[in-house]
Design a protein around this motif. Sequence first.
Motif, PDB file in Angstrom:
ATOM      1  N   MET A  82       2.773   3.297 -18.577  1.00 49.30           N
ATOM      2  CA  MET A  82       2.194   4.149 -17.534  1.00 49.30           C
ATOM      3  C   MET A  82       1.324   3.283 -16.636  1.00 49.30           C
ATOM      4  SD  MET A  82       1.544   7.028 -15.949  1.00 49.30           S
ATOM      5  CE  MET A  82       1.953   8.451 -16.968  1.00 49.30           C
ATOM      6  N   VAL A  83       1.638   3.268 -15.346  1.00 48.67           N
ATOM      7  CA  VAL A  83       0.893   2.478 -14.367  1.00 48.67           C
ATOM      8  C   VAL A  83       0.023   3.421 -13.539  1.00 48.67           C
ATOM      9  CG1 VAL A  83       1.054   0.937 -12.383  1.00 48.67           C
ATOM     10  CG2 VAL A  83       2.659   0.695 -14.280  1.00 48.67           C
ATOM     11  N   LEU A  84      -1.239   3.067 -13.374  1.00 52.07           N
ATOM     12  CA  LEU A  84      -2.189   3.863 -12.599  1.00 52.07           C
ATOM     13  C   LEU A  84      -2.658   3.073 -11.384  1.00 52.07           C
ATOM     14  CD1 LEU A  84      -4.443   5.217 -15.499  1.00 52.07           C
ATOM     15  CD2 LEU A  84      -2.444   6.311 -14.475  1.00 52.07           C
ATOM     16  N   ALA A  85      -3.046   3.791 -10.351  1.00 52.89           N
ATOM     17  CA  ALA A  85      -3.631   3.168  -9.161  1.00 52.89           C
ATOM     18  C   ALA A  85      -4.636   4.140  -8.560  1.00 52.89           C
ATOM     19  CB  ALA A  85      -2.553   2.817  -8.137  1.00 52.89           C
ATOM     20  N   GLU A  86      -5.813   3.628  -8.186  1.00 55.65           N
ATOM     21  CA  GLU A  86      -6.812   4.497  -7.560  1.00 55.65           C
ATOM     22  C   GLU A  86      -7.727   3.692  -6.647  1.00 55.65           C
ATOM     23  OE1 GLU A  86     -10.093   6.021  -9.855  1.00 55.65           O
ATOM     24  OE2 GLU A  86      -9.583   4.753 -11.569  1.00 55.65           O
ATOM     25  N   VAL A  87      -8.220   4.355  -5.617  1.00 54.94           N
ATOM     26  CA  VAL A  87      -9.208   3.747  -4.721  1.00 54.94           C
ATOM     27  C   VAL A  87     -10.516   3.624  -5.486  1.00 54.94           C
ATOM     28  CG1 VAL A  87     -10.513   4.005  -2.594  1.00 54.94           C
ATOM     29  CG2 VAL A  87      -8.111   4.678  -2.651  1.00 54.94           C
ATOM     30  N   MET A  88     -11.061   2.417  -5.536  1.00 55.13           N
ATOM     31  CA  MET A  88     -12.293   2.162  -6.284  1.00 55.13           C
ATOM     32  C   MET A  88     -13.520   2.060  -5.400  1.00 55.13           C
ATOM     33  SD  MET A  88     -11.454   2.209  -9.424  1.00 55.13           S
ATOM     34  CE  MET A  88     -12.911   1.496 -10.183  1.00 55.13           C
ATOM     35  N   ALA A  89     -13.324   1.686  -4.119  1.00 52.33           N
ATOM     36  CA  ALA A  89     -14.486   1.477  -3.259  1.00 52.33           C
ATOM     37  C   ALA A  89     -14.127   1.685  -1.798  1.00 52.33           C
ATOM     38  CB  ALA A  89     -15.051   0.072  -3.465  1.00 52.33           C
ATOM     39  N   SER A  90     -15.084   2.204  -1.056  1.00 56.27           N
ATOM     40  CA  SER A  90     -14.998   2.364   0.398  1.00 56.27           C
ATOM     41  C   SER A  90     -16.413   2.550   0.905  1.00 56.27           C
ATOM     42  CB  SER A  90     -14.138   3.571   0.764  1.00 56.27           C
ATOM     43  OG  SER A  90     -14.207   3.836   2.158  1.00 56.27           O
ATOM     44  N   ASP A  91     -16.717   1.998   2.078  1.00 52.12           N
ATOM     45  CA  ASP A  91     -18.106   2.078   2.535  1.00 52.12           C
ATOM     46  C   ASP A  91     -18.423   3.369   3.288  1.00 52.12           C
ATOM     47  OD1 ASP A  91     -16.742   1.594   4.891  1.00 52.12           O
ATOM     48  OD2 ASP A  91     -18.233   0.204   5.695  1.00 52.12           O
ATOM     49  N   LEU A  92     -17.423   4.248   3.468  1.00 50.93           N
ATOM     50  CA  LEU A  92     -17.670   5.521   4.140  1.00 50.93           C
ATOM     51  C   LEU A  92     -17.368   6.684   3.212  1.00 50.93           C
ATOM     52  CD1 LEU A  92     -16.295   5.090   7.785  1.00 50.93           C
ATOM     53  CD2 LEU A  92     -18.621   4.782   6.949  1.00 50.93           C
TER      54      LEU A  92
END
Length: 506
Positions: A114-124
Amino acid sequence: MKKYCFLIFFGLLWAFPASSQSADLSLELSVDDNLVEAGQEVTFTIRVVNDGPDTTLGVKVLSLLPSGYDFVGYKANEGTYDATTGVWDIVGMGFGINAILKVTAIVKNSGEHMVLAEVMASDLLDYDSVPGNGVDTDGDGIIADDPQDEDDGDGQIVVLAGETSDSNCLAPAVKVSSMSSNPTNIDGRFKFDYKIEALLNFKMAHTEGYSFEYGKGNPNQFNMEYYVNSADGSMLFPGGEMGFFKTNFSYSDRFGDVDAAIWLPNGQMVMYGIDKREGKMRAVTRESIQTSEGRYQNDFIQIFKFMESSVEWSEWKEPLPSRVDWRGEAVGYKADLSEAYTGLTNTWIMYFDKAPTPIVTSVPMMGYMVGVLKDIKETYCNRLVVYSKVLIGGKDTGDVIEVELKSIRPMGITFDGTPYQPMGIGGDSGTSVTEKIAEYESKMRDLELRKQSLERQKKRCSTDSCVKAINSKLDNLRLEKQRVICEGMVAAGMEESVADCMEGED
């Protein structure tokens, strides 16, 4: 004192300035093949989109390959990827930017797949998701393509196909059809290589929107004769005197003749027929944002969930219903599955013919609720589903759909959709259709507000010349409104041109 309080308040505003900037980031993960063999190379594609309204910096995505893969390489149109940490450092993303990362890996014989992907950081700020809070944000256990989860994470599973445990297997699950796939454009030419005959029975506790007077024969039963494409799972329901529509519905030719209905490879349904009012050949559809690959992965995941959650994946105690006319010996399985879009938990019961099938298909399931299914749990062989029963919302709702297979055999048929004029009747959120509808509604609201303003001005007129001038503006506004309506009708395929539409209203 008031002055002192004001200075404190002003100082707080200076120290913590309010920011109205935001960036709506969404992430989608896909894989080019869900059913693979050990040593096979697969490619995962991560797509991150900034739907704005502002540019964001410091965007980082985490997608670390689990133990079931050996990293081969990557390609990215934005930023860099570190295979050791799994961090994709995109850096900056302007409004409308699509950042794409393709990670290629070799599937190992063991380990987590099972492969996962997620946004970890953003400055807004992102108003509908929080970076780094996991993929299964609603906690329902559904990871891949779950619309109830936040849109900044996703997952995909790859299943390792083993050797077929059935020595009589005639169609291994990893084998693909030699048939060519159908197009996803509605005005294409389509071909199908198998015919399925089935009987659908349904019982609904709530029947709003359906009138039994429209049915023929048994109002709770459909005779289904249709054709399938073994490469992509698309289906053709034919028209004509002996077709699906005139067989099952008494109103099918009230407004026009239905030549066919096609379930495209991406799951989009298109009705082809003659518009009696206009005397035109039309292809009527609701636009979909789902791709053929997306439908394949969704079907694959649903089948995988069924097999994983079936009661010990053992024979279901109840025998095949006696009224089901199937000559072969069948074995049944049961599972409770949750629908991602509705949250309903449906109880599924499927019966498979114990005899092996020689039918090869490239899709996880070929046919509507019955047909050929890839067994990716036990035999790793294609199996024939001869009967399916779905208790919608569980056993206590009273809503039941049953489908029994009568026959499935090779039979080629083609359908030419090129003469039919496309006509849209809506679409999924995010499609061009919904964007056009939103634009149309915005223009109509603006015209209505301008009309109300002019009518208020007209009431305040004290001279005939003032009334005359306002009436002239109102006439122009009516013409402008008619033009907007005609533009919408042309976009929907209901008129050939704006000029012809405007002329017809004179």
